[in-house]
Enzyme design. Structure first.
Site, PDB file in Angstrom:
ATOM      1  N   ASP A  50       0.711   5.300  -0.112  1.00 41.86           N
ATOM      2  CA  ASP A  50      -0.274   6.351   0.054  1.00 41.86           C
ATOM      3  C   ASP A  50       0.427   7.668   0.354  1.00 41.86           C
ATOM      4  O   ASP A  50       1.469   7.689   1.000  1.00 41.86           O
ATOM      5  CB  ASP A  50      -1.193   5.961   1.211  1.00 41.86           C
ATOM      6  N   ASP A  82       2.807   1.587  12.359  1.00 43.63           N
ATOM      7  CA  ASP A  82       1.654   1.665  13.257  1.00 43.63           C
ATOM      8  C   ASP A  82       0.458   0.850  12.772  1.00 43.63           C
ATOM      9  O   ASP A  82      -0.299   0.316  13.554  1.00 43.63           O
ATOM     10  CB  ASP A  82       1.248   3.131  13.465  1.00 43.63           C
ATOM     11  N   ASP A  95       0.857  -1.180   0.000  1.00 42.36           N
ATOM     12  CA  ASP A  95       0.000   0.000   0.000  1.00 42.36           C
ATOM     13  C   ASP A  95       0.892   1.229   0.000  1.00 42.36           C
ATOM     14  O   ASP A  95       1.686   1.415   0.918  1.00 42.36           O
ATOM     15  CB  ASP A  95      -0.883  -0.057   1.262  1.00 42.36           C
TER      16      ASP A  95
END
Lengths: 366, 415
Positions: B102, B314, B100
């Site tokens: 982003d 996180d 991912d």
């Protein structure tokens, strides 16, 4: 496969087939006729629990007995139903198999590796000529097969990852591998080390808690003897109670290292060093520290005692400090950092322990 | 946050409702083995543990509920709809490997507009694919899928049989490789004894820098140093130092201003940057006066050549083998853009504001606080402060991103 090969690698499919073909049931094997098998199985198990030597064959005919002693030892391990024994047994059996592999011919070694999940492939690139080993004034040392074998073993990255899952240490991190088109280059020593891991997993995976210990006979005697030994080893070195040490204050890296040790997994050298230095720094005595390591599969009492004394400074005169966070990170043993670890000023596992304590103390007072 | 029953939410919900009444949902690979999760308009939580046996059920669900956000698991399960009281109930059968990327993870992205943010992320995706996934990691093109996320990033899904059963730990190892974590100068460039004096028992050693065709991070450092020096050489001295500082920060390399300055001095200060050009293109790293500078330089090159994956610290995506990911061909509730598959050889041309536009062009009156000139769906739009009549796709995009409100006459007229 020749019976001698089956005896060296009893966990292979071919070995299982070999035993199956003989059609001997567990109940049949308990008869006195198989006394040599019993002796070998007992020796295997004692070896796993306290490292007291491998079974020795006296007659060439004993090879069949040696083969049968493997399923019998597994049966006993399953009956005793002890997690530590499972770990110790699979660790030791894999270690012995790896020793044998070191002196094995190329084809046999690769076929065993492939069977447990580490197939070797042709190089994905033209092999670059490495600079010659013999440099001015340096003589080649060691002439056993493993040192002489300068060949490369290329394995698939995904196979590599599964195999090395429980091995830590920078030399195994993906970032430090020769990784080309999804293949990783290994030398013979590292290839065998990974195969050893996979053998351990294979041996361990089938060792679910099994039927009860037989109610009578020779196998019962062996099982009870081994069970007593297991209990003794555990009692002698009971996993520590942390005593004055507050477990909630221990940083995640050390908790991971402690957890691995107590679950009977091997710690990489750096992690073991860091853990001992840490436990020493937070005020645990040498005996307590010693007990932390007692369930390690590769536990060797005198070595562990020496290491503890060395790090504490009683033998070397220098007391080793707890490695800082930077060192922990660069040696690849900074496990699961939490938000406290991420603070700019956080510099060592020991600081974590002190700070965490302070915060708590503040609240207790209210 | 928009109020649950605000006219804007009502508008957005009814826009999606009409869209899903007509649109085809392209079910993802083995969709019946996946867990689905939906976030409704005006809702506060996600509904998870939903499964569909066939395409009709799936489409019916979208027609009926018109979700604001739609997700499915990266994992395949025996019983994907089972409630997770005990995780075993679902029967994990493996999971795709997901990356991912982003904009929220790119330093300084907040100050940039949507278009620039996405351009930067696209650059990262191209590097992720060309330098890592299709290169060293060796995943075949045929099992690598790229998607625009509908929001501010891109997703890469790898469906190679070799990755399906990787544990979370093993996925972490791949993430560490991509982010350069664990790279050790001592292991990658080992010191080797080159000469032994047997009489005095002394020896001489030298670091083996190997070469670019060694592959892995060794190769990346060789390529990365050339790229970095090329980039730095084109900069003014003051910008050069700032760039070095940014690279250090991004890779969490601890280095004070002073040592960065001396590094810069070693590369570019002496004899008009001859050191830099010597270092570039040659396999020689002997231009640094001491080991400290050499190691700092190598750490900077690693930071420069690695990829920042979204929130791996996180909120893990790649390493979480049970995570939900945005479903292809559904609409993103904050932009109205469609989660769009991109053929690997088309990424260069892909423009989210042209190629992922899915809503229609009915005119909608919106109110904006300040003027702007957004490009969308291949056309330029001029927005003045105040009321504007714009196509539905643009109205949704601006309202979803809270850059515009509905015009009051629609607000009162709506439902």
């Amino acid at each position: 496969m020749e019976p001698a090969d089956v005896a060296r690698y009893p966990f292979l499919e071919a070995s299982r087939d070999h035993v199956k073909a003989r059609g001997i049931s567990m109940s049949a094997i308990s008869s006195d006729e198989f006394r040599v098998v019993h002796q070998f199985a007992r020796q295997r198990l004692l070896d796993a629990v306290d490292g007291s030597g491998r079974p020795e064959m006296e007659r060439p005919g004993d090879v069949e007995a040696l083969i049968l002693s493997y399923p019998l030892s597994r049966f006993i391990v399953s009956a005793i139903r002890d997690r530590n024994l499972v770990k110790w047994f699979s660790h030791r059996e894999a270690e012995v198999a790896a020793d044998n592999l070191e002196n094995e011919g190329l084809e046999a070694m690769l076929s065993i590796g492939a069977e447990v999940g580490l197939k070797a492939y042709p190089p994905p690139v033209e092999k670059r000529i490495e600079p010659p080993m013999v440099l001015k004034g340096v003589r080649p040392s060691g002439d056993d097969l493993i040192e002489r074998d300068r060949r490369s073993y290329w394995v698939r990255m995904t196979d590599y990852l599964s195999a090395r899952s429980h091995i830590t240490g920078q030399e195994w991190d993906l970032s430090n591998q020769r990784l080309v088109n999804g293949y990783i280059e290994l030398n013979r020593r590292r290839y065998i080390r990974l195969v050893q891991e996979l053998i351990k997993t294979r041996i361990e995976s089938g060792l679910e808690p099994g039927p009860d210990i037989p109610s009578h006979g020779a196998i019962r005697d062996i099982a009870l003897e081994i069970k007593a030994r297991v209990d003794t080893r555990r009692k002698e070195y009971r996993p520590i109670s942390m005593g004055a040490v507050t477990i909630t204050r221990i940083p995640p890296c050390m908790r991971q290292a402690l957890g691995m040790t107590q679950a009977g997994e091997n710690l990489p050298h750096h992690a073991r060093f860091a853990l001992v230095a840490f436990l020493n720094a937070i005020g645990m005595g040498p005996e307590e520290i010693f007990k932390v390591f007692a369930t390690s599969p590769d536990f060797k009492e005198d070595i562990v005692r020496y290491q503890i004394d060395h790090i504490r400074g009683s033998s070397s005169g220098t007391e080793y400090r707890v490695p800082g966070c930077e060192t922990m990170k660069s040696t690849g043993i900074c496990f699961n950092p939490d938000s406290l670890c991420e603070k700019d000023w956080m510099n060592s596992p020991y600081t974590y322990y002190r700070v965490k304590g302070k915060k708590k103390g503040g609240y207790i007072g209210r | 946050m928009l109020q649950a029953q605000s006219p804007e939410i009502t508008f957005m919900r009814s826009t999606f409702s009409s869209y899903y009444r007509e649109a085809m949902i392209e079910p993802p690979h083995r969709f019946a083995r996946r867990e689905w999760g939906f976030f409704p308009f005006g809702g506060k939580m996600m509904f998870r543990h939903i499964a569909f046996r066939n395409r009709d059920e799936l489409e019916e669900h979208f027609r009926r509920s018109a979700p604001m956000h739609a997700y499915h698991s990266a994992a395949y399960y025996q019983d994907p709809g089972a409630q997770p009281m005990a995780e075993k109930v679902k029967g994990w059968m493996g999971a795709d490997l997901i990356f991912d990327l982003d904009a929220d993870h790119i330093p300084g992205a907040e100050e940039l507009g949507y278009v620039q943010q996405l351009a930067i992320v696209k650059g990262e995706v191209i590097r992720l694919l060309e330098d890592f996934i299709l290169d060293d990691l060796g995943f075949p093109r045929s099992s690598t899928y790229l998607f625009f996320s509908g929001g501010r990033g891109y997703h890469v899904h790898v469906r190679d049989p070799g990755v399906l059963n990787l544990s979370s730990n093993e996925r972490r190892a791949i993430v560490d490789f991509i982010t350069g974590r664990g790279f050790s100068i001592e292991v990658a460039f080992p010191k080797e004894v080159v000469q032994v004096n047997t009489r005095f028992g002394s020896s001489k050693s030298r670091r083996n820098f190997r070469s670019v065709d060694w592959g892995g991070w060794v190769g990346k450092v060789h390529i990365g140093k050339d790229r970095l020096i090329t980039e730095l050489s084109a900069l003014e001295p003051s910008l050069r130092k700032k760039r070095l500082k940014d690279i250090a920060r991004a890779g969490r390399v601890q280095a004070g201003d002073q040592i960065l300055s001396s590094l810069d001095e070693s590369l570019f200060g002496r004899s008009n940057g001859r050191s830099a050009s010597r270092l570039k293109g040659s396999g020689l790293f002997d231009v640094f006066p001491n080991n400290q500078q050499l190691e700092l330089f190598l750490r900077l090159v690693v930071s420069y050549s690695s990829i920042s994956l979204s929130g791996e610290t996180d909120e893990p995506v790649t390493t979480d083998t049970k995570r939900l990911i945005r479903a292809v061909s559904t609409l993103h509730g904050k932009t109205g853009l469609k989660v769009t598959p991109i053929p690997l050889d088309r990424i260069d041309d892909f423009d989210p504001l042209r190629d992922a536009v899915a809503l229609g062009d009915d005119r909608v009156d919106i109110v904006v606080e300040r003027g702007s000139r957004p490009d969308m769906a291949g056309g330029s739009h001029v927005l003045e402060k105040g009321v504007n009549k714009v196509p539905l796709y643009l109205a949704y995009f601006l309202i979803g991103r809270r850059e515009a409100r509905l015009h009051p006459h629609i607000r009162t007229g709506a439902e």
